[in-house]
Scaffold this active site. Structure first.
Site, PDB file in Angstrom:
ATOM      1  N   ASP A  84     -13.505  -2.316   6.489  1.00  0.00           N
ATOM      2  CA  ASP A  84     -13.288  -1.524   5.279  1.00  0.00           C
ATOM      3  C   ASP A  84     -14.192  -2.067   4.160  1.00  0.00           C
ATOM      4  OD1 ASP A  84     -12.018   0.416   3.752  1.00  0.00           O
ATOM      5  OD2 ASP A  84     -10.355  -0.904   3.182  1.00  0.00           O
ATOM      6  N   GLU A 136     -19.707   5.703   1.384  1.00  0.00           N
ATOM      7  CA  GLU A 136     -19.093   6.206   0.145  1.00  0.00           C
ATOM      8  C   GLU A 136     -20.159   6.751  -0.805  1.00  0.00           C
ATOM      9  OE1 GLU A 136     -16.164   3.510  -1.443  1.00  0.00           O
ATOM     10  OE2 GLU A 136     -16.699   3.957  -3.518  1.00  0.00           O
ATOM     11  N   GLY A 180      -5.435   0.696  -5.393  1.00  0.00           N
ATOM     12  CA  GLY A 180      -4.354   0.034  -6.128  1.00  0.00           C
ATOM     13  C   GLY A 180      -3.497   1.057  -6.843  1.00  0.00           C
ATOM     14  N   GLY A 209      -5.033   5.717  -1.094  1.00  0.00           N
ATOM     15  CA  GLY A 209      -3.906   6.580  -0.735  1.00  0.00           C
ATOM     16  C   GLY A 209      -2.593   6.193  -1.415  1.00  0.00           C
ATOM     17  N   THR A 210      -2.472   4.941  -1.840  1.00  0.00           N
ATOM     18  CA  THR A 210      -1.239   4.486  -2.492  1.00  0.00           C
ATOM     19  C   THR A 210      -0.994   5.242  -3.792  1.00  0.00           C
ATOM     20  OG1 THR A 210      -1.390   2.266  -1.596  1.00  0.00           O
ATOM     21  CG2 THR A 210      -0.182   2.487  -3.670  1.00  0.00           C
ATOM     22  N   THR A 232      -2.182  -0.930  -0.579  1.00  0.00           N
ATOM     23  CA  THR A 232      -1.249  -1.474  -1.580  1.00  0.00           C
ATOM     24  C   THR A 232       0.205  -1.079  -1.314  1.00  0.00           C
ATOM     25  OG1 THR A 232      -3.078  -1.255  -3.146  1.00  0.00           O
ATOM     26  CG2 THR A 232      -0.896  -1.668  -4.081  1.00  0.00           C
TER      27      THR A 232
HETATM   28  P1  13P Z   1      -4.745   1.572  -1.695  1.00  0.00           P
HETATM   29  O1  13P Z   1      -4.674   0.084  -1.769  1.00  0.00           O
HETATM   30  O2  13P Z   1      -4.760   2.203  -3.043  1.00  0.00           O
HETATM   31  O3  13P Z   1      -3.726   2.146  -0.791  1.00  0.00           O
HETATM   32  O4  13P Z   1      -6.181   1.938  -1.082  1.00  0.00           O
HETATM   33  C1  13P Z   1      -6.521   1.510   0.198  1.00  0.00           C
HETATM   34  C2  13P Z   1      -7.923   1.815   0.495  1.00  0.00           C
HETATM   35  O5  13P Z   1      -8.483   2.797   0.078  1.00  0.00           O
HETATM   36  C3  13P Z   1      -8.634   0.873   1.378  1.00  0.00           C
HETATM   37  O6  13P Z   1      -9.963   1.224   1.577  1.00  0.00           O
END
Ligand code: 13P
Length: 279
Positions: A84, A136, A180, A209-210, A232
């Site tokens: 990632d 990205e 985050g 996604g959080t 997160t």
């Molecule tokens: P979050 O920590 O906001 O869920 O994002 C995760 C993410 O996009 C990892 O690449």
């Protein structure tokens, strides 16, 4: 089986759902996610940031950890081990040489042409080894691996140009999501998301996604998102349970302390997977 993510993401694109990408941080995290996804019988992407790799001991440690758990736990679902936000060609190469089946090259803080150059180099190397590549465009801000940055949204034309030039397998366009926690309600650019997805034949990825409410997640999937990254939210779910455990118990056994967050992680994994995949 450890696989790249081409087949699973193309199926998701064809059938309008999203594959969950869960970030891992340690042995326990990995075990809980694998066990829960195996019980759901759904394909899975395990995302590992460079910070998490460093924390766990290195690329090979992570790769052997995942492979070892899959063997000992008799995991039969397709699992993709994905770097990632790889920040350099070298980092992606090391991940690939260590057995990762997918990499993200994130040169999103460079200008578009430089981003294209680095990404192309990664694609050439990765594809020779059967490894898929995500990249990205624009910049997805927020807080990741303790670094804070601000968002720059992706534009339709630059996404099309980028994908044509690089030959990537999936694209993460910055469209308002952040890593985050959100301050206020997330403000995603669904219109551009739909336009980008309509113009490209590769799957789109939603980072951060959080904290995105379910209705917005559904809308994102409708607009062409086929992979959703969650980190997160699992950490917070785990933290609350562990905090409660420590407040109530006098145990100093790390297995009990860390393990007290197991059910919370598994519940989150199930909830997210059901929402992303069974719409
Ligand atoms: P979050 O920590 O906001 O869920 O994002 C995760 C993410 O996009 C990892 O690449």
């Amino acid at each position: 089986m450890l696989v790249n993510n081409r087949k699973m993401l193309l199926d998701a694109k064809e059938n309008h759902y999203a594959i969950p990408h869960f970030n891992i941080n340690n042995l326990e995290w990995t075990k809980y996610i694998l066990e829960e996804m195996e019980s759901l019988k759904k394909p899975l992407i395990l995302g590992v940031s460079e910070g998490a790799i460093q924390y766990m001991g290195g690329y090979k440690v992570v790769s052997h950890l995942v492979k070892g758990l899959m063997e000992d736990l008799n995991i039969t679902i397709p699992v993709c081990l994905h770097l990632d936000h790889g920040t350099s060609f070298e980092s992606c190469k090391e991940a690939i040489e260590s057995g990762f089946t997918s990499v993200m090259i994130d040169a999103s803080q460079k200008n578009l042409e430089e981003n294209i150059e680095i990404t192309k180099q990664v694609v050439e190397y990765a594809h020779l080894k059967g490894v898929t590549v995500e990249a990205e465009v624009g910049h997805i801000g927020g807080s990741k691996d303790h670094l804070i940055s601000t968002n720059t949204n992706a534009q339709l034309e630059e996404c099309i140009h980028f994908v044509r030039k690089t030959g990537i397998d999936s694209l993460a366009p910055a469209l308002g999501s952040v890593h985050g926690l959100y301050h206020g309600k997330p403000n995603l650019d669904f219109k551009t998301m739909k336009e980008i997805s309509g113009m490209l034949d590769i799957p789109l990825v939603l980072h951060g996604g959080t904290g995105i409410p379910n209705d917005q997640i559904r809308e994102a999937i409708t607009c062409g998102i086929n992979k959703i990254n969650i980190n997160t939210e699992l950490q917070i779910a785990w933290y609350h349970e562990v905090k409660k455990f420590i407040e109530k118990n006098d145990s100093y056994d790390p297995r009990k302390i860390i393990g007290s967050g197991e059910d919370a992680i598994k519940e989150k994994v199930r909830e997210k997977t059901e929402m992303f995949m069974n719409r």
